[in-house]
Design an enzyme around this catalytic site. Structure first.
Site, PDB file in Angstrom:
ATOM      1  N   MET A 161       0.823  -1.216   0.000  1.00 42.80           N
ATOM      2  CA  MET A 161       0.000   0.000   0.000  1.00 42.80           C
ATOM      3  C   MET A 161       0.857   1.266   0.000  1.00 42.80           C
ATOM      4  O   MET A 161       0.606   2.200  -0.762  1.00 42.80           O
ATOM      5  CB  MET A 161      -0.927   0.025   1.225  1.00 42.80           C
TER       6      MET A 161
ATOM      7  N   VAL B 218       2.294   0.638   7.655  1.00 47.11           N
ATOM      8  CA  VAL B 218       3.163  -0.460   8.092  1.00 47.11           C
ATOM      9  C   VAL B 218       2.288  -1.672   8.421  1.00 47.11           C
ATOM     10  O   VAL B 218       1.065  -1.630   8.234  1.00 47.11           O
ATOM     11  CB  VAL B 218       4.040  -0.055   9.308  1.00 47.11           C
TER      12      VAL B 218
ATOM     13  N   HIS C 149      -8.167   5.657   4.806  1.00 50.01           N
ATOM     14  CA  HIS C 149      -8.201   4.255   4.371  1.00 50.01           C
ATOM     15  C   HIS C 149      -8.280   4.170   2.850  1.00 50.01           C
ATOM     16  O   HIS C 149      -9.288   4.520   2.251  1.00 50.01           O
ATOM     17  CB  HIS C 149      -9.414   3.563   5.025  1.00 50.01           C
TER      18      HIS C 149
END
Ligand code: NAD
Length: 738
Positions: free
Chosen positions: A338, A414, A464
């Site tokens: 991501m 992370v 998100h």
């Protein structure tokens, strides 16, 4: 020179009037009632002025025009709702007249007796291209920024200002239908090859080339107004058309399961219109357009995919009084799957990024992702080498947190582990300025809990992202209990800067999108366990309008991730939070069969080496005794899949997780492709009526389980005759249609 509010008209020595469309206070030209009034006045002026020999029509902005203005469309729906309440019989007639305004204005331009040439300098969409089609000449700049499209079908309608008639009289029928039923963009070269443009010229030559067409004696008559005009390919009574037209509705049905009345209307307009004189054909188009405007699909799609999406993009949920953030530097911690992508989209927006990981190798690997994407873009001719180099120069991979000392925004991506995140939050906060906003990209950990590790929880927020980040348009901004207004404003500014659409969601397990997605996948587990043939589950989902079947979707997110999430739910919320049969199925898939999804080449589907296509894993049928297909009602499968998701969306509103129906709707379409023709999860409920939805949910609950039971709020709304858009009115003006 004559100046209007939205146009200037300048006539040169050759008698060519240059009409420049440049709306004040707008970044893009759009059609409003005022624009149409002024266009009408300009037409009258140029017709009356004997000195004017012809008109060149262009835009004063970098784009040509985006089409219709959303306030005008909202106004039209308000008018329709008010008229329907007052006098239903005259409502359709009024709508017919309003909808025909552009049609007949453009026709007047086409038949005014003097030549008009449209000089297309940038993106030209919808009504603006329909206006261009009514001009006698069309020239476009040879530039990447010129995109030509009739995208109306994407918001539930179709090109209803002559578009279906003119495109099908210029291009061959197959290309015309393809362009309009998909709404896809054309390059100038493609548009010229389709016979929709006369010339493509260098940008600096655009207006001159348009002028020259007039000087060269361009006839002010459309081809279809000439005696002996023949439709390209010969019209509908030819062998080629006999192959095309009977097949077209079937192809459309295969592609969209009959869910989009606007798309079908295009076929009707073209097929019927090509057999008629032009003015009659326009009238037929106007009738179909009026009909389509009154469908629930058109209303809901325009509201969500056009109006709400723009409003959310422009910061509808941004707290007032917060200054806009210019991002001079952004930090991304965690350069994995991501983080690497978040760094790419940030750099692509021109913002310098510090990309941090545990060691330099991992950070470099994160940047390598951007290097790969840039090389691909350059290879496809979508990016110049210089732009690619510039983008890459903005990403600095490092292990040194001190590089964040002047970052205005930091996103962590992370490992999904509370302790790892805690350490990162502390390391980042040790170096960043007091004003920096910290965002977590967690997908399952509550933001409020993570914020406990922060020294300034009011500056802590969730952002998100969805994968693949480069493609997914949506970002959920998650509010922890203490997230402050400035954190919200900065997070929304960041989402806007990277050109994504935000929804603001309060903290909850799964946030909004994943809560809905789990319901979708869970319903498929139920169906599998009941013995519904897997192919029927996947096909029913597609027929219901979902882009990806639930089993296929589960493979994409990974079956073992579902297992992890289900186990976490059981650990945190107790055994009742997951159906034991579901857990058994997924444990078997993962632990016994090692079917983890696309990532290991086997999940609910098998993924053979390319070019072979994926196919449903045959062993799936062995897991449960199969029902004969004839005993399964596909209509009910479709309802179950949509209703279970919509109910979850309703619960999020009831719980105050999502507070604005626009966000639930837009989030559901952009986040997981919820049947776009419905306008989204809540519009699906509003569209059928809350009362009908409650009745449907109760019926499903009787056979398929308590998870279908309508919630107290839904029952109350049904009783009171409310909709989500009246009960949670985002405009604060209940009563007016939005
Ligand atoms: P990933 O394992 O691919 O990447 C995590 C990266 O973080 C790794 O490169 C790792 O080396 C790095 N890292 C770990 N500890 C670190 C530390 N102390 N300091 C610096 N770097 C550290 O995982 P991912 O799929 O990219 O997920 C990252 C986050 O994004 C998770 O919170 C996940 O829940 C969330 N998320 C994932 C998805 C998805 O589809 N994968 C979607 C939305 C959100």
């Amino acid at each position: 020179m004559t100046t209007y509010t939205n146009f200037t008209v300048e006539t040169d020595a050759d008698g060519i009037a240059l009409v420049t469309w440049d709306m004040p206070d707008k970044s893009m030209n759009v059609f409003t009632v005022e624009v149409m009034d002024e266009l009408e006045a300009i037409l009258a002026q140029t017709v009356a002025d004997e000195a004017v020999k012809g008109v060149v029509f262009t835009s004063g902005k970098s784009s040509f025009s985006g089409g219709a203005d959303l306030t005008m469309i909202r106004g039209m729906f308000s008018m329709l709702a008010e008229e329907k309440a007052r006098d239903p019989a005259s409502a359709a007639q009024k709508l017919f007249d309003v909808a025909g305004r552009m049609t007949w204005l453009f026709r007047k331009i086409e038949t005014n007796g003097k030549p008009w040439v449209s000089a297309i300098n940038g993106t030209c969409m919808g009504g603006a291209f329909e206006l261009s089609l009514a001009c006698h000449g069309r020239v476009a700049s040879n530039s990447k920024s010129v995109k030509i499209a009739l995208p109306e079908v994407k918001v539930g309608i179709f090109p209803g200002a002559g578009g279906t008639q003119r495109v099908s009289r210029l291009a061959n029928a197959q290309d015309a239908l393809q362009m309009m039923t998909t709404g896809s963009s054309l390059t100038p070269q493609r548009a010229k090859a389709m016979n929709l443009l006369h010339q493509v010229v260098e940008p600096a030559e655009l207006v001159n080339a348009a002028r020259q067409m007039i000087k060269d004696g361009l006839k002010p008559v459309a081809p279809w107004d000439e005696k002996g005009f023949k439709v390209p390919g010969g019209g509908v009574w030819t062998p080629a058309a006999a192959q095309l037209f009977p097949a077209a509705p079937a192809i459309l049905r295969r592609e969209s399961a009959g869910n989009y009345p606007g798309a079908l209307a295009i076929l009707k307009c073209v097929y019927e219109g090509l057999q008629l004189p032009f003015d009659t054909a326009l009238k037929v188009e106007q009738r179909y357009f009026t009909q389509i405007l009154q469908t629930t699909e058109a209303f809901s799609m325009i509201r969500s995919l056009f109006i709400s999406m723009q409003e959310l993009g422009k910061g509808a949920r941004r707290p007032a009084g917060q200054p806009k953030t210019e991002f001079k530097k952004v930090g991304v911690v965690g350069a994995g799957f991501m983080g690497a992508s978040i760094a790419y989209v940030t750099a692509a927006a021109g913002i310098p990024v510090i990309l941090i990981d545990r060691d330099q190798e991992a950070a470099d690997k994160g940047k390598a992702h951007s290097e790969k994407l840039v090389a691909e873009q350059i290879g496809k001719g979508r990016m110049t080498k210089e732009d690619g180099e510039k983008l890459l120069s903005l990403i600095t991979p490092t292990v040194d947190y001190a590089a964040l000392s002047d970052a205005s925004f930091v996103v962590e991506a992370v490992f999904e582990d509370r302790n790892v995140k805690k350490a990162v939050i502390e390391a980042v906060e040790a170096v960043i300025p007091q004003t920096t906003i910290f965002a977590s990209n967690t997908s399952t950990l509550p933001i409020t809990g993570l914020a406990e590790n922060s020294r300034r929880p009011d500056q802590f927020i969730g952002v998100h992202f969805f994968s693949p980040v480069e493609k997914m348009m949506l970002t959920e901004v998650i509010l922890g209990k203490q997230s402050g207004d400035r954190a919200i404003a900065v997070a929304l500014d960041f989402v806007a800067a990277i050109k994504k659409t935000p929804i603001v969601v309060n903290d909850t397990r799964g946030f909004y999108v994943n809560r809905c997605v789990f319901r979708y996948i869970n319903e498929a587990y139920d169906m599998l366990i009941e013995g519904v043939p897997p192919a029927m589950i996947e096909n029913a989902a597609k027929m219901a309008g979902m882009p990806v079947g639930p089993l296929s979707l589960n493979d994409e997110v990974a079956v073992d991730l579902s297992q992890k999430i289900m186990r976490a739910s059981i650990a945190d919320l107790g055994g009742a939070s997951v159906k034991p049969q579901h857990m058994k199925l997924i444990d078997k898939m993962v632990d016994e069969l090692d079917r983890r999804g696309r990532k290991n080449g086997k999940g609910f589907y098998d993924y053979p080496a390319k070019p072979a296509k994926k196919s449903l894993w045959p062993g799936l049928k062995e897991l449960y005794p199969q029902k004969p297909a004839a005993d399964v009602d596909v209509a009910v499968l479709k309802q179950r899949l949509l209703v279970t998701i919509a109910l979850e969306a309703a619960r999020t509103m009831e719980e105050g997780i999502v507070t604005d129906p626009r966000e639930a709707d837009v989030g559901s379409i952009l986040g997981f492709g919820f049947a776009p023709y419905t306008g989204g999860t809540l519009s699906y409920i509003d569209g059928m009526g809350v009362k009908a939805f409650v009745a449907l949910a109760e019926k499903l609950a009787a056979t398929y389980g308590d998870h279908f039971k309508p919630t107290p709020l839904l029952k109350e709304m049904a009783e009171k005759g409310q909709t989500f858009y009246t009960r949670f009115d985002p405009y604060g003006e209940v009563g007016k249609a939005a």
